[in-house]
Design an enzyme around this catalytic site. Structure first.
Site, short mmCIF file in Angstrom:
data_model
loop_
_atom_site.label_atom_id
_atom_site.label_comp_id
_atom_site.label_asym_id
_atom_site.label_seq_id
_atom_site.Cartn_x
_atom_site.Cartn_y
_atom_site.Cartn_z
N HIS A 44 0.84 -1.20 0.00
CA HIS A 44 0.00 0.00 0.00
C HIS A 44 0.88 1.25 0.00
O HIS A 44 2.09 1.19 0.28
CB HIS A 44 -0.92 -0.02 1.22
CG HIS A 44 -1.98 -1.09 1.14
ND1 HIS A 44 -2.92 -1.29 2.11
CD2 HIS A 44 -2.24 -2.02 0.17
CE1 HIS A 44 -3.72 -2.30 1.75
NE2 HIS A 44 -3.32 -2.75 0.58
N GLU A 46 1.18 3.80 1.99
CA GLU A 46 1.86 4.16 3.25
C GLU A 46 3.14 3.35 3.42
O GLU A 46 4.17 3.86 3.85
CB GLU A 46 0.95 3.86 4.45
CG GLU A 46 -0.40 4.54 4.45
CD GLU A 46 -1.49 3.72 3.74
OE1 GLU A 46 -1.19 3.15 2.68
OE2 GLU A 46 -2.61 3.68 4.25
N CYS A 78 -1.60 -1.37 7.48
CA CYS A 78 -0.73 -0.18 7.38
C CYS A 78 -0.67 0.57 8.69
O CYS A 78 0.37 1.15 9.02
CB CYS A 78 -1.27 0.75 6.30
SG CYS A 78 -1.13 0.03 4.67
N ALA A 148 -19.39 5.03 -30.14
CA ALA A 148 -18.85 5.88 -31.20
C ALA A 148 -20.01 6.28 -32.10
O ALA A 148 -20.84 5.45 -32.47
CB ALA A 148 -17.81 5.11 -32.00
N ARG A 178 -11.16 -0.45 -22.08
CA ARG A 178 -11.35 -1.89 -21.84
C ARG A 178 -10.29 -2.42 -20.89
O ARG A 178 -10.56 -3.21 -20.00
CB ARG A 178 -11.24 -2.68 -23.14
CG ARG A 178 -12.48 -2.66 -23.97
CD ARG A 178 -12.28 -3.59 -25.16
NE ARG A 178 -13.37 -3.45 -26.11
CZ ARG A 178 -13.33 -3.90 -27.35
NH1 ARG A 178 -12.25 -4.51 -27.80
NH2 ARG A 178 -14.37 -3.75 -28.14
N THR A 190 -25.16 -6.81 -31.04
CA THR A 190 -23.79 -6.48 -31.40
C THR A 190 -22.99 -7.76 -31.70
O THR A 190 -22.20 -7.81 -32.65
CB THR A 190 -23.13 -5.68 -30.26
OG1 THR A 190 -23.86 -4.48 -30.10
CG2 THR A 190 -21.67 -5.37 -30.54
N LEU A 198 -13.88 -8.23 -28.04
CA LEU A 198 -14.04 -7.44 -26.82
C LEU A 198 -12.83 -7.48 -25.89
O LEU A 198 -12.95 -7.21 -24.70
CB LEU A 198 -15.32 -7.84 -26.04
CG LEU A 198 -16.62 -7.75 -26.81
CD1 LEU A 198 -17.79 -8.24 -25.94
CD2 LEU A 198 -16.90 -6.33 -27.27
N GLY A 289 -24.96 -2.54 -28.15
CA GLY A 289 -25.24 -1.49 -29.10
C GLY A 289 -26.24 -0.46 -28.58
O GLY A 289 -26.38 -0.30 -27.36
N LEU A 293 -27.44 0.45 -24.63
CA LEU A 293 -27.06 1.74 -24.05
C LEU A 293 -28.29 2.55 -23.65
O LEU A 293 -28.34 3.13 -22.57
CB LEU A 293 -26.21 2.53 -25.05
CG LEU A 293 -24.77 2.03 -25.20
CD1 LEU A 293 -24.11 2.66 -26.41
CD2 LEU A 293 -23.95 2.31 -23.95
N1 LIG Z 1 -20.74 2.61 -32.68
C1 LIG Z 1 -20.66 1.94 -31.56
O1 LIG Z 1 -20.07 2.41 -30.58
C2 LIG Z 1 -21.23 0.57 -31.45
C3 LIG Z 1 -20.96 -0.20 -30.31
C4 LIG Z 1 -21.55 -1.45 -30.20
C5 LIG Z 1 -22.38 -1.89 -31.22
N2 LIG Z 1 -22.61 -1.12 -32.30
C6 LIG Z 1 -23.51 -1.56 -33.37
O2 LIG Z 1 -24.80 -1.67 -32.78
C7 LIG Z 1 -25.54 -2.64 -33.51
C8 LIG Z 1 -26.30 -3.49 -32.53
O3 LIG Z 1 -27.16 -2.67 -31.78
P1 LIG Z 1 -28.61 -3.17 -31.41
O4 LIG Z 1 -29.28 -2.07 -30.72
O5 LIG Z 1 -29.22 -3.76 -32.62
O6 LIG Z 1 -28.32 -4.41 -30.44
P2 LIG Z 1 -27.65 -4.54 -29.00
O7 LIG Z 1 -27.94 -3.34 -28.19
O8 LIG Z 1 -26.24 -4.96 -29.16
O9 LIG Z 1 -28.45 -5.80 -28.44
C9 LIG Z 1 -29.83 -5.68 -28.22
C10 LIG Z 1 -30.41 -6.99 -27.77
O10 LIG Z 1 -29.81 -7.37 -26.55
C11 LIG Z 1 -30.74 -8.08 -25.75
N3 LIG Z 1 -30.82 -7.46 -24.42
C12 LIG Z 1 -30.68 -8.11 -23.26
N4 LIG Z 1 -30.75 -7.27 -22.23
C13 LIG Z 1 -30.97 -6.06 -22.75
C14 LIG Z 1 -31.14 -4.79 -22.17
N5 LIG Z 1 -31.07 -4.59 -20.84
N6 LIG Z 1 -31.37 -3.76 -22.97
C15 LIG Z 1 -31.41 -3.91 -24.31
N7 LIG Z 1 -31.24 -5.11 -24.92
C16 LIG Z 1 -31.01 -6.17 -24.14
C17 LIG Z 1 -32.05 -8.03 -26.50
O11 LIG Z 1 -32.16 -9.28 -27.18
P3 LIG Z 1 -32.92 -10.50 -26.46
O12 LIG Z 1 -34.31 -10.04 -26.26
O13 LIG Z 1 -32.74 -11.62 -27.37
O14 LIG Z 1 -32.22 -10.68 -25.13
C18 LIG Z 1 -31.87 -6.94 -27.51
O15 LIG Z 1 -32.59 -7.14 -28.69
C19 LIG Z 1 -24.55 -3.41 -34.35
O16 LIG Z 1 -24.72 -3.07 -35.70
C20 LIG Z 1 -23.20 -2.93 -33.88
O17 LIG Z 1 -22.26 -2.86 -34.94
C21 LIG Z 1 -22.05 0.09 -32.44
#
Ligand SMILES: NC(=O)c1ccc[n+]([C@@H]2O[C@H](COP(=O)([O-])OP(=O)(O)OC[C@H]3O[C@@H](n4cnc5c(N)ncnc54)[C@H](OP(=O)(O)O)[C@@H]3O)[C@@H](O)[C@H]2O)c1
Length: 368
Positions: A44, A46, A78, A148, A178, A190, A198, A289, A293
């Site tokens: 740590h 200290e 410590c 992004a 990451r 995604t 990842l 995705g 988010l």
């Molecule tokens: N530009 C960027 O930073 C970035 C980053 C990541 C991805 N992407 C792009 O994003 C696209 C995918 O986005 P997307 O919106 O179609 O899919 P997503 O957010 O990756 O996945 C959505 C799926 O996840 C499941 N899920 C489980 N828990 C969830 C929750 N708490 N909230 C939401 N969904 C949940 C659901 O499917 P179930 O009902 O089957 O569980 C839902 O349909 C891809 O084309 C990828 O390339 C871009």
């Protein structure tokens, strides 16, 4: 104390699940030694300072950014070492809420006649270790949203090939995020679209994060890149009640940890957070995705946000929008302590998420 906080910062990404801590020994108005907690399991702050000071520690004042510990963990307590070293006084920023410490360190020091002063730069120190404090005080981790966004407000082209929205410098920062995280979370959308790894590849790799897929129906391909690379680090597939047993068996056979989670919405984030925190995960990076988010923000779970805003255009017919299309202030999300850096042709905008689930009109009145 500000110097101690700057020293503490050197441990970011290396010390978790421990807090970042820095310390100085001061004698006759001069700093005689400095120390910081450099890595999990390492001495740590200290102890580092006492070792560097040697005999000069006797009669010195210790300035430390967190209450000295009083328990045997990976390293000896410590507080006891400070007594032995003959330190005459201690100035600390705040108590450590870890139940194994929480006032015991201060009590031990005071019992042996060491003068202890608490609360110096307390707010700044708590800000520095906000993720650690959240995990210890609430049993929940620190959720970091990252995405992004292209100039036309897209995170991807719909149904198209995976594409790079940002340039190399932004990618390096994203990989560094990451590298400092204990888990990286994405949705099944995604995984199906991008077949991502990842892992942290383009910057210093501090640790291997758990890779977590939110996949209610267990659709993750067992032969995809995530599970083919399971030897690099654990992969959790978080499934819901609708996932077929056969699919889960296939995923387990491919090396996945299948987490069965009935809860959705805020409950879902809380349940998953509690599981991750119980495993010592402090910083959880949610990479997307868009649906995942949006859900994270809508349920007020996000603590910190990193938006990489690109000058490039995704174009095409109907590109996939980010959590709120082009409007980064919609969705009731306001950031505080916003920092903006330019990374080649991209902007990196990050800050703490402040208003959770404020109304859209409120956010329009207070754009971040
Ligand atoms: N530009 C960027 O930073 C970035 C980053 C990541 C991805 N992407 C792009 O994003 C696209 C995918 O986005 P997307 O919106 O179609 O899919 P997503 O957010 O990756 O996945 C959505 C799926 O996840 C499941 N899920 C489980 N828990 C969830 C929750 N708490 N909230 C939401 N969904 C949940 C659901 O499917 P179930 O009902 O089957 O569980 C839902 O349909 C891809 O084309 C990828 O390339 C871009």
């Amino acid at each position: 104390m500000r110097r101690a906080l700057a020293l503490a910062e050197r441990g970011r990404g290396r010390v978790e699940p421990n807090p970042m801590v820095g310390a100085l020994l001061v004698k006759d108005g001069k700093v005689v030694a400095e120390g910081w907690h450099g890595a999990f399991g390492a001495p740590h702050a200290e102890i580092e300072a006492i070792r560097t000071a040697g005999e000069a520690a006797r009669g010195a004042m210790l300035v430390v950014s967190l209450e000295p510990c009083a328990h045997q963990g990976k390293t000896p307590p410590c507080a006891g070492a400070l007594v032995q070293a003959g330190v005459s006084s201690v100035v600390a920023a705040h108590l450590d809420p870890d139940p194994r410490v929480s006032g015991r360190g201060v009590a031990l020091l005071r019992r042996t006649g060491i003068d202890v002063r608490m609360g110096v730069c307390g707010e700044e120190a708590r800000e520095l270790n906000a993720p650690y404090l959240k995990r210890i005080e609430t049993g929940r981790p620190w959720w970091i949203a990252k995405w992004a966004l292209s100039r036309d407000g897209a995170i991807a082209s719909r149904g198209g090939r995976p594409l790079s929205i940002t340039g190399a410098a932004a990618k390096r920062e994203a990989h560094a995020l990451r590298g400092r995280s204990d888990a990286v979370v994405v949705g099944i959308g995604t995984v199906l679209a991008d077949d991502p790894l990842l892992t942290c590849r383009e910057s210093e790799r501090l640790r291997v994060a758990r890779r977590v897929v939110l996949d209610g129906k267990a659709r993750t391909p067992p032969g995809g890149r995530l599970l083919r690379s399971v030897s690099e680090g654990p992969v959790w597939i978080v499934t819901g009640p609708e996932a077929l047993e056969g699919r889960k068996t296939l995923l387990r056979a491919a090396g996945a940890v299948v987490v069965e989670q009935p809860g959705a919405g805020r409950r879902g984030w809380d349940d998953l957070g509690a599981r991750l925190a119980a495993e010592g995960c402090t910083n959880i990076l949610v990479e997307g995705g868009g649906s995942v988010l949006r859900d994270l923000f809508e349920h007020g779970a996000a603590d910190e946000a990193h938006l990489f805003l690109s000058t490039s255009v995704v174009g095409g017919k109907d590109p996939l929008p980010g959590p709120w299309g082009t409007d980064v202030t919609a969705g009731g999300v306001r950031l505080r302590g916003v920092r903006i850096s330019r990374l080649d042709d991209d902007l990196w905008i990050r800050g703490r998420v402040e208003a959770r689930r404020a109304s859209a009109s409120a956010s329009a009145a207070h754009p971040s």
